[in-house]
Design a protein around this motif. Structure first.
Motif, mmCIF file in Angstrom:
data_model
loop_
_atom_site.group_PDB
_atom_site.id
_atom_site.type_symbol
_atom_site.label_atom_id
_atom_site.label_comp_id
_atom_site.label_asym_id
_atom_site.label_seq_id
_atom_site.Cartn_x
_atom_site.Cartn_y
_atom_site.Cartn_z
ATOM 1 N N VAL A 1 8.259 7.914 -8.868
ATOM 2 C CA VAL A 1 7.958 6.560 -9.069
ATOM 3 C C VAL A 1 8.720 5.966 -8.163
ATOM 4 O O VAL A 1 9.283 5.334 -7.539
ATOM 5 C CB VAL A 1 7.074 5.815 -9.838
ATOM 6 N N LEU A 2 10.275 5.421 -9.603
ATOM 7 C CA LEU A 2 11.461 4.828 -8.937
ATOM 8 C C LEU A 2 11.673 4.679 -7.695
ATOM 9 O O LEU A 2 12.135 3.944 -7.289
ATOM 10 C CB LEU A 2 11.929 4.986 -11.075
ATOM 11 N N SER A 3 12.289 5.946 -7.843
ATOM 12 C CA SER A 3 13.020 6.067 -7.102
ATOM 13 C C SER A 3 12.675 6.298 -5.764
ATOM 14 O O SER A 3 12.900 5.841 -4.079
ATOM 15 C CB SER A 3 14.226 7.753 -6.731
ATOM 16 N N ALA A 4 11.552 6.498 -5.286
ATOM 17 C CA ALA A 4 10.360 6.395 -4.351
ATOM 18 C C ALA A 4 9.976 5.542 -4.130
ATOM 19 O O ALA A 4 10.405 4.229 -2.883
ATOM 20 C CB ALA A 4 9.541 7.259 -4.355
ATOM 21 N N THR A 5 9.457 4.069 -5.220
ATOM 22 C CA THR A 5 9.382 2.553 -5.091
ATOM 23 C C THR A 5 11.871 2.024 -4.482
ATOM 24 O O THR A 5 10.475 0.672 -3.775
ATOM 25 C CB THR A 5 9.081 1.855 -6.231
ATOM 26 N N LEU A 6 12.198 2.142 -4.616
ATOM 27 C CA LEU A 6 13.457 1.354 -4.501
ATOM 28 C C LEU A 6 13.323 2.348 -2.657
ATOM 29 O O LEU A 6 14.091 0.918 -2.115
ATOM 30 C CB LEU A 6 14.692 2.590 -5.455
ATOM 31 N N VAL A 7 13.323 3.839 -2.134
ATOM 32 C CA VAL A 7 12.976 3.501 -1.281
ATOM 33 C C VAL A 7 12.715 2.593 0.103
ATOM 34 O O VAL A 7 13.176 2.178 0.869
ATOM 35 C CB VAL A 7 13.182 5.156 -0.760
ATOM 36 N N PRO B 1 0.885 -1.133 -0.041
ATOM 37 C CA PRO B 1 0.171 -0.117 0.232
ATOM 38 C C PRO B 1 0.951 1.282 0.057
ATOM 39 O O PRO B 1 0.536 1.896 -0.754
ATOM 40 C CB PRO B 1 -0.844 -0.426 1.527
ATOM 41 N N MET B 2 2.334 1.308 0.945
ATOM 42 C CA MET B 2 3.141 2.570 0.344
ATOM 43 C C MET B 2 3.421 2.922 -0.678
ATOM 44 O O MET B 2 2.990 3.784 -1.298
ATOM 45 C CB MET B 2 4.162 2.109 1.566
ATOM 46 N N VAL B 3 4.261 1.801 -1.550
ATOM 47 C CA VAL B 3 3.857 2.010 -3.007
ATOM 48 C C VAL B 3 2.799 2.844 -3.473
ATOM 49 O O VAL B 3 3.286 4.220 -4.706
ATOM 50 C CB VAL B 3 4.370 0.842 -3.452
ATOM 51 N N LEU B 4 2.075 1.729 -3.706
ATOM 52 C CA LEU B 4 0.600 2.662 -3.903
ATOM 53 C C LEU B 4 -0.072 4.307 -4.587
ATOM 54 O O LEU B 4 -0.241 4.435 -4.941
ATOM 55 C CB LEU B 4 -0.637 1.700 -3.985
ATOM 56 N N PHE B 5 0.462 4.199 -2.819
ATOM 57 C CA PHE B 5 -0.012 5.097 -2.343
ATOM 58 C C PHE B 5 1.114 6.468 -2.896
ATOM 59 O O PHE B 5 0.478 7.763 -3.125
ATOM 60 C CB PHE B 5 0.498 5.493 -0.726
ATOM 61 N N TRP C 1 -2.727 4.598 -16.030
ATOM 62 C CA TRP C 1 -1.225 4.856 -16.376
ATOM 63 C C TRP C 1 -0.843 3.851 -14.911
ATOM 64 O O TRP C 1 0.530 3.381 -15.728
ATOM 65 C CB TRP C 1 -0.975 6.175 -15.344
ATOM 66 N N LEU C 2 -1.067 3.428 -14.256
ATOM 67 C CA LEU C 2 -0.741 2.475 -12.999
ATOM 68 C C LEU C 2 -0.684 0.946 -13.912
ATOM 69 O O LEU C 2 0.555 0.244 -13.551
ATOM 70 C CB LEU C 2 -1.836 2.048 -11.854
ATOM 71 N N CYS D 1 2.600 10.410 -6.236
ATOM 72 C CA CYS D 1 2.848 11.171 -7.901
ATOM 73 C C CYS D 1 2.436 11.814 -9.121
ATOM 74 O O CYS D 1 2.070 13.087 -8.964
ATOM 75 C CB CYS D 1 4.427 10.219 -8.424
ATOM 76 N N PHE D 2 0.951 10.906 -9.258
ATOM 77 C CA PHE D 2 0.160 11.152 -10.425
ATOM 78 C C PHE D 2 -1.242 12.272 -9.848
ATOM 79 O O PHE D 2 -0.473 13.465 -11.132
ATOM 80 C CB PHE D 2 -0.317 10.004 -10.392
#
Ligand SMILES: Nc1ncnc2c1ncn2[C@@H]1O[C@H](COP(=O)(O)OP(=O)(O)OP(=O)(O)O)[C@@H](O)[C@H]1O
Ligand SMILES: [Mg+2]
Lengths: 317, 338
Positions: free
Chosen positions: A289-295, A14-18, A68-69, A23-24
Motif C-alpha cells: 500500500v505504501l509503495s503504491a501510494t507513493l507511486v 479514489p485511486m489510493v482507496l482503490f 484496517w483502513l 491489496c486488502f
C-alpha cells in the motif's frame, strides 16, 4: 493552474482507496492467512473462533477492511504475525535507514546521468556518445545483485578493505567512519543500478531536442555549439528530467530491496523479503500500500512540477 | 553575362553538388547548380516539393547534417569564399550578414524561451549590445515587422503567438542585424492565405527599406509574380530555367516552366481555362535518371534527352534554360502534335 492541481489531487484520492481495496482483497484471498499463522490444526474450533474474534476476523470482510483502513489512517499499521511487533515501530526505524541509502544514491546517479546524458546526446554517434551509451546498455543488463557480489568479492573478500554486512559494526554504532565504511558498497551498487536507465532517458530527450527545428534556426542565426547546448537544449531537456524526479518517490521505500538484502542493510528490503518468506501478511500489505501510494503521489508531484516549469501549461486553467 | 552580373552579386554559387549518405545509399539532392543573387534584388527559387531548394540554401549556409557532402566550385558571399571558412568564421556571418527564415514558424522557436529572449540573444551575439540596449532594439524591430504592443509581446512565449505572428517574430529576428541577404525558405507555406499575403508584403517592404537582397523559396509560382525580380526554376536538383520574372512569365523556354505556368490559377484572365496538372511524378533522387530529370514527364522528350544532363541554352543576358531543344524547335514540335 491551481484548479488543475486541485483536480489532480482529488482524482488521486479514489485511486489510493482503490489500491488499498485491491491489496486488502488480494491478501484476503491468498491461500494462507493470518489465522492460519496464529493457529495450528491441533487447536479446537472454539479456540480458533476465540482467536478470530480477538483479531476481528469474525466480522464481515467489509468491516474488516474499514477497520484496517481506519488503522492505517491513524498510523496504526497493525502487528507482525510472526514477531508480534508493531509494524509502525519497525518501519519508523527501517524507512529512515533505506532513505539514508537511496536518497543520496539517487541524487548522485541522477546528477551524473544528466551530465553524461547531455554529453552523449550532444555528440551523437561520436566516440563520447558510443562510450556513454555503451556503458548504459551494459549497465542495464547487469543485475544489481551480481554487481554487489562483485564488489563484495573484490573489496570485502580479496582486498579486505570494506565490511559488507549491516550498517555498523557491533559496538561501533556511533562511529561515523565505521558507518561510512559500511555505506560505500551498497551506495556504489545503488548508484550503478540507477545510473544506466537515467542516462538513456536524458540522452534520448537530448537527442529529441537536437532534432527540433529551433536548433537548426539557432544555428542559422550563428549560435555556437555551447550556446545551443546551454541556452536552449539543456533547459528543454531539464523539463522532462525534473518531471521524472517525482516518479522516483516510491524508490525511497522500495528502491533498494535487493541491494539491502545482499548487504544486510537494516532497511525496508530485508524486512519485506522476510515478511514474504514468513507469510507475514500485515507487513506485506502495508508495504504494498505504501509503495503504491507513493507511486500515485509521485505522479501527482511530477504533474505539479510540470505545471510549474512549462510556460505552455503554466498559464492554462 | 556571368561576369557582368557577378560584379554586383551579393551571393554567387557555381556547380553546387549535395549528396546525402544514409545507410550506404546516397541521395543526390542538388546536382550541379549555379546561381547568383544581385544587390537589392528578390530572387525567387521555385520548384516542386523535393526539388532540392532547401537543401541548396542550407548547403551554402553550411547548415547541413554530418551525413551530407557538399561540393562546389565556388560559394562566394560578397568578397568571401564561404566553403573555405572555419566554422567559427561562418558562424559570424550567419544571422549577421546572411539571415534565414524557415518554412514552419510553429517549430522554429524554442517553446521554453520568450520571444524577447530569441531577439536579444541575436543582438547580443552579433551587435555586441548589452541587455538594455538589446531590449530596446528588439522592441524597435518588432514594431518594424508590424507587431503591436511590442513591449508586452517581448515577454510572451511562442505558444502565445499565432502562426503569422511567429513568422513576423522570426522575420524580426532576421532583421536584428540588418543582414545583406535574407533567405526566406517557404515563409508562408504553413500559413493561411490572407496571412500569406501579409507576410509577403512585409518581406517586400523590409527589403526595400533595408536595401537587402532576398532569396525567396517557394513552390508556388503564383505568389512570386508581383514580388520577385528574377526567378530560378528548380527540378530534380537542377535549375531548369532562370530568367527575369517577365521572361519566365511571358516568354518561358523550358517545357517544365511552361507546364508549371499552366498549373497556376489566373483569376485575372477571367476565362474558365482549365488548370493542367503535370502528369507523372518527380524522379527519385536516389537513382536519378542520367539525362534530363524532366524527360519522363515531358511530352517533347526524345531518346537523346536521356543521354546526359543537357547544356544550358542562353536566350538573353538574363535567361537560360536547360533543354536540348531550342524554343523554336519546341514550338515546331507543339504544332506537329496539334
Ligand atoms: N537529411 C536528409 N537526409 C537525406 N535526404 C534528405 C535530407 N534532407 C533532404 N533530403 C532529400 O533531399 C531532397 C530535396 O529536399 P529539399 O528539402 O531540398 O526539398 P525542397 O525543394 O525544399 O522541398 P519542399 O518544398 O518540400 O521544402 C529530397 O528528396 C529529400 O528526400
Ligand atoms: Mg524545403
Amino acid at each position: 493552474m491551481a484548479k488543475y492541481i486541485l483536480k489532480r489531487i482529488l482524482t488521486a484520492i479514489p485511486m489510493v482507496l482503490f489500491i488499498t481495496i485491491l491489496c486488502f482483497t488480494l491478501m484476503h484471498f491468498a491461500p494462507y492467512d493470518a489465522i492460519d499463522a496464529m493457529t495450528n490444526p491441533r487447536m479446537s474450533q472454539e479456540t480458533i473462533n476465540l482467536i478470530k474474534a480477538k483479531y476481528g476476523f469474525d466480522q464481515p470482510l467489509f468491516i474488516q477492511y474499514i477497520r484496517w483502513l481506519d488503522g492505517l489512517m491513524n498510523g496504526n499499521y497493525g502487528y507482525s504475525i510472526v514477531t508480534k511487533q508493531s509494524i509502525a515501530a519497525d518501519l519508523s526505524v527501517r524507512i529512515p535507514n533505506t532513505i539514508k541509502l537511496v536518497l543520496p544514491a539517487y541524487f548522485t546517479a541522477y546528477s551524473l546521468a544528466v551530465v553524461l546524458g547531455l554529453l552523449a546526446g550532444s555528440r551523437k554517434n561520436r566516440a563520447t556518445d558510443k562510450l556513454i551509451d555503451g556503458f548504459s546498455s551494459v549497465g542495464i543488463a547487469v543485475p544489481s545483485f551480481w554487481f554487489s557480489m562483485l564488489l563484495i568479492f573484490v573489496f570485502g573478500y580479496k582486498l579486505k578493505l570494506l565490511p559488507f554486512v549491516g550498517m555498523n559494526s557491533v559496538g561501533m554504532e556511533s562511529s561515523v567512519v565505521d558507518f561510512l565504511r559500511h555505506y560505500i558498497m551498497p551506495f556504489a551498487t545503488l548508484v550503478f543500478t540507477f545510473l544506466p536507465a537515467n542516462i538513456k532517458f536524458v540522452r534520448s530527450s537530448t537527442l529529441t531536442q537536437y532534432s527540433e527545428d529551433y536548433v537548426l534556426v539557432q544555428q542559422a542565426f550563428g549560435a555556437s555549439r555551447r550556446e545551443i547546448m546551454f541556452k536552449h537544449v539543456s533547459k528543454n531537456v531539464l523539463l522532462p528530467v525534473v518531471t521524472r524526479l517525482g516518479m522516483a518517490l516510491p524508490l525511497l521505500v522500495t528502491g533498494a530491496i535487493i541491494t539491502e538484502t545482499v548487504f544486510g542493510w537494516p532497511g525496508v528490503g530485508p524486512y519485506f523479503i522476510k515478511a514474504i518468506q514468513g507469510l507475514d501478511y500485515p507487513i506485506v500489505m502495508i508495504i504494498l500500500v505504501l509503495s503504491a501510494t507513493l507511486v500515485i503521489i509521485g505522479n501527482l508531484l511530477s504533474d505539479i512540477l510540470y505545471c510549474l516549469i512549462d510556460p505552455r501549461i503554466r498559464e492554462m486553467g | 553575362m556571368e561576369e557582368n552580373n557577378k560584379n554586383h552579386a551579393v551571393l554567387s554559387a557555381r556547380n553546387v553538388h549535395t549528396t546525402f549518405h544514409t545507410h550506404g545509399r546516397s541521395v543526390q539532392a542538388v546536382r550541379g547548380v549555379s546561381f547568383h543573387v544581385e544587390h537589392k534584388e528578390i530572387l525567387a527559387v521555385v520548384g516542386e516539393s523535393g526539388s532540392g531548394k532547401s537543401v541548396l540554401m542550407k548547403s551554402i549556409m553550411g547548415l547541413m547534417p554530418d551525413n551530407a557532402e557538399v561540393v562546389a566550385d565556388e560559394t562566394r558571399f560578397q568578397e568571401q569564399e564561404l566553403s573555405i571558412m572555419t566554422p567559427e568564421q561562418l558562424r559570424k556571418i550567419r544571422g549577421k550578414e546572411i539571415a534565414m527564415v524557415f518554412q514552419d514558424p510553429m517549430t522554429a522557436l524554442n517553446p521554453l524561451r520568450t520571444i524577447g529572449y530569441h531577439l536579444v540573444e541575436v543582438l547580443k551575439r552579433h551587435r555586441k549590445m548589452n541587455g538594455k540596449e538589446a531590449q530596446k532594439e528588439a522592441i524597435e524591430v518588432l514594431k518594424q515587422v508590424g507587431i503591436s504592443s511590442p513591449e508586452k509581446r517581448l515577454m510572451q512565449y511562442p505558444h502565445e503567438f499565432s502562426g503569422g505572428m511567429r513568422q513576423r517574430a522570426l522575420i524580426a529576428m532576421a532583421l536584428c542585424c540588418k543582414p545583406k541577404l535574407l533567405i526566406a525558405d517557404e515563409p508562408t507555406t504553413a500559413l493561411d492565405v490572407t496571412i500569406q499575403a501579409q507576410i509577403l508584403e512585409l518581406l517586400k517592404k523590409i527589403q526595400e527599406e533595408n536595401g537587402m537582397s532576398v532569396v525567396l523559396i517557394t513552390h508556388d509560382l503564383g505568389v512570386v509574380a508581383s514580388l520577385s525580380h528574377r526567378i530560378c526554376v528548380m527540378y530534380g536538383g537542377l535549375i531548369m530555367e532562370e530568367g527575369l520574372t517577365d521572361e519566365i512569365f511571358y516568354a518561358p523556354k523550358h517545357p517544365y516552366t511552361k507546364a508549371l505556368l499552366r498549373a497556376i490559377p489566373r483569376p485575372q484572365s477571367g476565362s474558365r481555362e482549365r488548370l493542367e496538372s503535370i502528369p507523372g511524378m518527380a524522379p527519385s533522387l536516389a537513382s536519378p535518371p542520367p539525362g534530363c530529370p524532366f524527360a519522363e514527364r515531358c511530352k517533347f522528350a526524345r531518346e537523346t534527352c536521356n543521354e546526359g544532363i543537357p547544356q544550358y541554352r542562353v536566350y538573353s543576358d538574363t535567361q537560360r534554360a536547360m533543354c536540348i531543344f531550342s524554343d523554336e524547335e519546341l514550338s515546331a514540335m507543339e504544332k506537329e502534335v496539334q
